[in-house]
Design an enzyme around this catalytic site. Structure first.
Site, PDB file in Angstrom:
ATOM      1  N   HIS A  49       0.843  -1.192   0.000  1.00  0.00           N
ATOM      2  CA  HIS A  49       0.000   0.000   0.000  1.00  0.00           C
ATOM      3  C   HIS A  49       0.883   1.249   0.000  1.00  0.00           C
ATOM      4  CE1 HIS A  49       0.538  -0.552   4.465  1.00  0.00           C
ATOM      5  NE2 HIS A  49       0.767   0.735   4.365  1.00  0.00           N
TER       6      HIS A  49
HETATM    7  P1  TYD Z   1      -1.627  -2.723   7.484  1.00  0.00           P
HETATM    8  O1  TYD Z   1      -1.194  -1.300   7.582  1.00  0.00           O
HETATM    9  O2  TYD Z   1      -2.351  -3.149   6.241  1.00  0.00           O
HETATM   10  O3  TYD Z   1      -0.376  -3.691   7.714  1.00  0.00           O
HETATM   11  P2  TYD Z   1       0.883  -4.042   6.752  1.00  0.00           P
HETATM   12  O4  TYD Z   1       1.189  -2.839   5.946  1.00  0.00           O
HETATM   13  O5  TYD Z   1       1.988  -4.408   7.685  1.00  0.00           O
HETATM   14  O6  TYD Z   1       0.537  -5.210   5.903  1.00  0.00           O
HETATM   15  O7  TYD Z   1      -2.500  -3.052   8.761  1.00  0.00           O
HETATM   16  C1  TYD Z   1      -2.928  -4.372   9.071  1.00  0.00           C
HETATM   17  C2  TYD Z   1      -4.238  -4.283   9.830  1.00  0.00           C
HETATM   18  O8  TYD Z   1      -4.040  -3.623  11.076  1.00  0.00           O
HETATM   19  C3  TYD Z   1      -5.315  -3.533   9.070  1.00  0.00           C
HETATM   20  O9  TYD Z   1      -6.538  -4.228   9.240  1.00  0.00           O
HETATM   21  C4  TYD Z   1      -5.410  -2.213   9.778  1.00  0.00           C
HETATM   22  C5  TYD Z   1      -4.920  -2.501  11.182  1.00  0.00           C
HETATM   23  N1  TYD Z   1      -4.179  -1.368  11.753  1.00  0.00           N
HETATM   24  C6  TYD Z   1      -4.747  -0.629  12.776  1.00  0.00           C
HETATM   25  O10 TYD Z   1      -5.882  -0.874  13.216  1.00  0.00           O
HETATM   26  N2  TYD Z   1      -4.029   0.410  13.309  1.00  0.00           N
HETATM   27  C7  TYD Z   1      -2.787   0.719  12.867  1.00  0.00           C
HETATM   28  O11 TYD Z   1      -2.151   1.671  13.397  1.00  0.00           O
HETATM   29  C8  TYD Z   1      -2.224  -0.029  11.778  1.00  0.00           C
HETATM   30  C9  TYD Z   1      -0.864   0.286  11.223  1.00  0.00           C
HETATM   31  C10 TYD Z   1      -2.956  -1.072  11.268  1.00  0.00           C
END
Ligand code: TYD
Length: 136
Positions: A49
Site C-alpha cells: 500500500h
Molecule cells: P496494514 O497497515 O495493512 O499492515 P501491513 O502494511 O503491515 O501489511 O494493517 C494491518 C491491519 O491492522 C489492518 O486491518 C489495519 C490494522 N491497523 C490498525 O488498526 N491500526 C494501525 O495503526 C495499523 C498500522 C494497522
C-alpha cells in the site's frame, strides 16, 4: 529512487547500547502513533500500500527485513538490519516489507492516527494517484 535513511544517536558501552529518538530533533514530523510488526512467518510479505499524507520512519529494532519502495516511476530496496537506522517513507510511496528474519521487530513512527481513508491499497490506483499528483 532516493532512499532516505537516518542514523539515530546511540549510547554504547560495555553494558550494551541505547538508541534515542527525540521529537523535533530527530523526527521532523509530529509523532502521533507508534506501532510494530513482529511474528512475521517466513516468506511472508506485507505492506502492499501507499499513503496519501502519512509520514513514517521504519526501524528494524531487532533482526532484519527488506523494504521495497516505489514512487510510481522507480523502485528501490533497502535492508534494515541496524536498530539505530531509520528509513523515511513519505506520502505517495508504495511499500512492501519482506525477508523478515526470525524474531524481527519492525518499529514504525507515524505522523498521524490510523485511518483507512489515507491508504491506497490497489497498485493501479496508486499509479493513477501519483501521476495525477505530479500534474498538479
Ligand atoms: P496494514 O497497515 O495493512 O499492515 P501491513 O502494511 O503491515 O501489511 O494493517 C494491518 C491491519 O491492522 C489492518 O486491518 C489495519 C490494522 N491497523 C490498525 O488498526 N491500526 C494501525 O495503526 C495499523 C498500522 C494497522
Amino acid at each position: 529512487m532516493e532512499i532516505e535513511t537516518k542514523e539515530f544517536r546511540t549510547s554504547k558501552n560495555q553494558t550494551g547500547a541505547l538508541t534515542f529518538i527525540e521529537g523535533c530533533k530527530d523526527i521532523l514530523f509530529e509523532i502521533n502513533r507508534v506501532y510494530y510488526i513482529y511474528d512475521v512467518a517466513p516468506g511472508e510479505r506485507r505492506g502492499f500500500h501507499a499513503h496519501k499524507t502519512l509520514e513514517q520512519y521504519l526501524i528494524c529494532v531487532h533482526g532484519s527485513c527488506k523494504i521495497l519502495l516505489d514512487n510510481g516511476m522507480e523502485q528501490s530496496t533497502v535492508q534494515l538490519a541496524d536498530p539505530n537506522e531509520g528509513l523515511y517513507v513519505g506520502p505517495g510511496t508504495w511499500r512492501e516489507m519482506y525477508d523478515f528474519s526470525d524474531g524481527a521487530v519492525l518499529l514504525v513512527l507515524a505522523s498521524d492516527y490510523y485511518t483507512e481513508d489515507d491508504y491506497i491499497r490497489d497498485y493501479q490506483a496508486f499509479l493513477d494517484y501519483v501521476r495525477n499528483e505530479g500534474i498538479r
